[in-house]
Design an enzyme around this catalytic site. Structure first.
Site, PDB file in Angstrom:
ATOM      1  N   HIS A  57       0.882  -1.183   0.000  1.00 54.88           N
ATOM      2  CA  HIS A  57       0.000   0.000   0.000  1.00 54.88           C
ATOM      3  C   HIS A  57       0.913   1.224   0.000  1.00 54.88           C
ATOM      4  CE1 HIS A  57      -3.676  -2.302   1.274  1.00 54.88           C
ATOM      5  NE2 HIS A  57      -2.773  -3.094   1.814  1.00 54.88           N
ATOM      6  N   PHE A  58       1.196   1.787  -1.196  1.00 55.14           N
ATOM      7  CA  PHE A  58       2.143   2.905  -1.272  1.00 55.14           C
ATOM      8  C   PHE A  58       1.482   4.282  -1.099  1.00 55.14           C
ATOM      9  CE2 PHE A  58       5.979   0.681  -3.543  1.00 55.14           C
ATOM     10  CZ  PHE A  58       6.293   0.058  -2.357  1.00 55.14           C
ATOM     11  N   ARG A  59       0.175   4.328  -0.863  1.00 54.61           N
ATOM     12  CA  ARG A  59      -0.509   5.579  -0.441  1.00 54.61           C
ATOM     13  C   ARG A  59      -0.493   6.690  -1.471  1.00 54.61           C
ATOM     14  NH1 ARG A  59      -2.764   2.492   3.216  1.00 54.61           N
ATOM     15  NH2 ARG A  59      -1.583   2.123   5.089  1.00 54.61           N
ATOM     16  N   ASN A  89      -6.561   0.844  -2.338  1.00 53.99           N
ATOM     17  CA  ASN A  89      -7.206   1.719  -1.339  1.00 53.99           C
ATOM     18  C   ASN A  89      -6.446   3.019  -1.122  1.00 53.99           C
ATOM     19  OD1 ASN A  89      -5.149   0.312  -0.051  1.00 53.99           O
ATOM     20  ND2 ASN A  89      -6.175   0.256   1.924  1.00 53.99           N
ATOM     21  N   HIS A 174      -9.071 -10.040   0.503  1.00 56.36           N
ATOM     22  CA  HIS A 174      -8.942  -9.855   1.957  1.00 56.36           C
ATOM     23  C   HIS A 174     -10.093 -10.648   2.570  1.00 56.36           C
ATOM     24  CE1 HIS A 174      -8.020  -7.181   5.595  1.00 56.36           C
ATOM     25  NE2 HIS A 174      -9.026  -7.942   5.968  1.00 56.36           N
ATOM     26  N   HIS A 225      -2.805 -12.585   3.044  1.00 52.33           N
ATOM     27  CA  HIS A 225      -2.468 -12.563   4.483  1.00 52.33           C
ATOM     28  C   HIS A 225      -3.292 -13.491   5.379  1.00 52.33           C
ATOM     29  CE1 HIS A 225      -5.772  -9.752   4.266  1.00 52.33           C
ATOM     30  NE2 HIS A 225      -5.035  -8.739   3.883  1.00 52.33           N
ATOM     31  N   ASP A 295       2.259  -6.904   2.765  1.00 50.44           N
ATOM     32  CA  ASP A 295       1.122  -6.062   3.148  1.00 50.44           C
ATOM     33  C   ASP A 295       1.629  -4.755   3.768  1.00 50.44           C
ATOM     34  OD1 ASP A 295      -1.405  -5.108   3.479  1.00 50.44           O
ATOM     35  OD2 ASP A 295      -2.016  -6.531   5.031  1.00 50.44           O
ATOM     36  N   HIS A 299       1.660   3.817   8.186  1.00 51.24           N
ATOM     37  CA  HIS A 299       0.956   4.952   8.802  1.00 51.24           C
ATOM     38  C   HIS A 299       2.006   5.690   9.612  1.00 51.24           C
ATOM     39  CE1 HIS A 299      -2.997   3.339   7.727  1.00 51.24           C
ATOM     40  NE2 HIS A 299      -2.598   2.164   8.177  1.00 51.24           N
TER      41      HIS A 299
HETATM   42  O1  DOR Z   1      -4.191  -3.418   8.496  1.00 50.60           O
HETATM   43  C1  DOR Z   1      -4.492  -3.123   7.351  1.00 50.60           C
HETATM   44  N1  DOR Z   1      -4.059  -1.978   6.790  1.00 50.60           N
HETATM   45  N2  DOR Z   1      -5.278  -3.949   6.638  1.00 50.60           N
HETATM   46  C2  DOR Z   1      -5.801  -3.587   5.451  1.00 50.60           C
HETATM   47  O2  DOR Z   1      -6.552  -4.337   4.882  1.00 50.60           O
HETATM   48  C3  DOR Z   1      -5.510  -2.253   4.880  1.00 50.60           C
HETATM   49  C4  DOR Z   1      -4.234  -1.746   5.401  1.00 50.60           C
HETATM   50  C5  DOR Z   1      -4.022  -0.288   5.080  1.00 50.60           C
HETATM   51  O3  DOR Z   1      -4.174   0.084   3.917  1.00 50.60           O
HETATM   52  O4  DOR Z   1      -3.632   0.474   5.977  1.00 50.60           O
HETATM   53 ZN    ZN Z   2      -3.291  -5.040   2.371  1.00 52.28          ZN
END
Ligand code: DOR
Ligand code: ZN
Length: 427
Positions: A57-59, A89, A174, A225, A295, A299
């Site tokens: 998830h590179f945001r 996402n 997921h 996962h 995964d 944050h």
């Molecule tokens: O813990 C998680 N963080 N599970 C996810 O499915 C999404 C991910 C996130 O994008 O932060």
């Molecule tokens: Zn994920």
């Protein structure tokens, strides 16, 4: 031949001292002796295929204070990963062709490593798999809510599997069941509460729904996962078109441990019991799991240090995955055959890309490893924007050099190329 790499290479399941001949970014031949324009000799160092991380998830776009494609992909490179696939996402989520193209354009400008992108499938676009398929490397489905997650109602699964079977692109799921999660929802103060709020039965129910809905389609489905003994038990009898992955955090950490901060280790699916963790690790060592996936869900520390209930879920891991497992392989917890299959060969097969093996015809994505170079992971040696790691002080072996498509990306732990070197792995 443009270049020859000579060393102790892992070819066809064992190490042999040989020369890997590279031409136009591809492995052309592997022989005892080869001649080329440039000849690099690594003596007793190991030549291994670089890793492929199918789950990051590179945001980018939208949450670039946590990470962006440049920092995330630089972290991947320093950790021996030549290719990453980014989850949908982001902000906006990649659920339309337009937004997928935008993400590919920004990744093309910024990525240090090769990359793929997934389309997120929700109720709204669940009839559009055939048009989305041409622009992405697969589809991501969330059956349960998570941080910034999209959701697909389980009654749509069969129709989505049918459409996916026509376009032959993998589905990544997921597997936590939303109605089950809602039944267990509670105010959370600790990792133990988080585990009670997202119990193993919710993973089990989601996997059962996937197995039932997919029984008449041979479309490739990947369960992301896996985190529980119950889920593992169900998947032991899975058909061959269903694959599953585990993360370093679910195989090396558990909710019963003493952690410096509880909310830093809040993740979905949750860290579970020591037994779950040990069973998952054991399954890796007994070839019951297809792949490792990080995964990587960065944050910032500021976000993570809020009250437990308010803190977002997710832990970073793209840079530490290979180094942790290189160390564990050195310690004989896994064989080199298992480690390279989990991190390189099987992920390449799932994505259907010619990467992840030292074999003629494959991309020359190669890491050079000195097994004597053990280090302890600390946050300050890592390259993610988020600035922390759940694996602080864990022993690890970081690769010395990394080649992607025959180009030296990292030499002696220093990056040699600019952002934008990475290429999209699809058409
Ligand atoms: O813990 C998680 N963080 N599970 C996810 O499915 C999404 C991910 C996130 O994008 O932060
Ligand atoms: Zn994920």
């Amino acid at each position: 031949m443009d270049m020859i790499l000579e060393g102790k290479a892992f070819v066809n399941g064992s190490f042999e001292h040989c020369c890997i001949g590279i031409s136009n970014g591809k492995i052309l031949s592997i022989k005892k002796i080869l001649k080329g324009d440039q000849h690099l000799i690594f003596k007793n160092k190991l030549l291994l295929p670089a890793a492929i991380d199918i789950h990051v998830h590179f945001r980018d776009p939208g949450m670039t204070a946590k990470e962006d494609f440049a920092t995330g992909s630089l972290a991947a490179a320093y950790g021996g990963t030549s290719c990453v696939c980014d989850m949908p996402n982001t902000l906006p989520a990649t659920t339309t062709i337009q937004d997928i193209i935008k993400k590919k354009t920004l990744a093309n400008r910024k990525s240090f490593v090769d990359f793929g992108v997934y389309a997120g499938i929700t109720d709204a676009n669940s009839n559009s798999l055939s048009s989305l398929a041409q622009h992405c490397n697969g589809f991501k489905i969330y059956l349960g809510s998570s941080t910034n997650a999209l959701l697909l109602p389980p009654n749509k699964l069969m129709d989505v599997f049918y459409q996916a079977s026509k376009v032959k692109k993998p589905l990544f799921i997921h597997a936590e069941d939303e109605s089950c999660l809602l039944n267990h929802k509670k105010v959370e103060h600790t990792l133990a509460d988080h585990l009670q709020g997202r119990p193993a039965v919710c993973e089990e129910q989601a996997i059962q729904k996937i197995l039932t809905a997919s029984s008449s389609f041979l479309t490739p489905i990947h369960i992301c996962h896996l985190s529980s003994c119950e889920g593992l038990e169900l998947l032991k009898k899975r058909p061959t078109h269903i694959t599953c992955g585990v993360t370093p955090h679910h195989t090396l950490l558990n909710a019963e441990q003493h952690f410096p901060s509880q909310s830093c280790y809040k993740v979905n699916p949750p860290l579970r019991t020591r037994l779950d963790k040990e069973s998952l690790f054991d399954a890796l060592a007994h070839d019951t799991i297809d792949i490792l996936e990080s995964d990587h869900a960065p944050h910032t520390l500021e976000e993570k240090q809020q009250e437990f209930d308010a803190a977002p879920s997710g832990v970073p891991g793209v840079e530490t995955m290979v180094p942790l497992f290189l160390y564990l392989t050195k310690k004989q917890q896994l064989s080199f055959q298992q480690m390279t299959s989990l991190l390189c060969a099987r992920p390449g097969e799932i994505l259907a890309v010619p990467k992840g093996k030292l074999q003629p015809g494959y991309d020359a994505d190669i890491m050079v490893v000195d097994l004597k170079k053990e280090t302890k992971i600390t946050a300050d040696m890592l390259h993610s924007k988020c600035g922390w790691t759940p694996f602080e002080k864990f022993p690890a072996i970081f690769p010395l050099h990394l080649f992607i498509r025959g180009e030296k990306l990292i030499e002696d732990r220093e990056i040699q190329v600019s952002r934008g070197f990475g290429q999209y792995i699809g058409e």
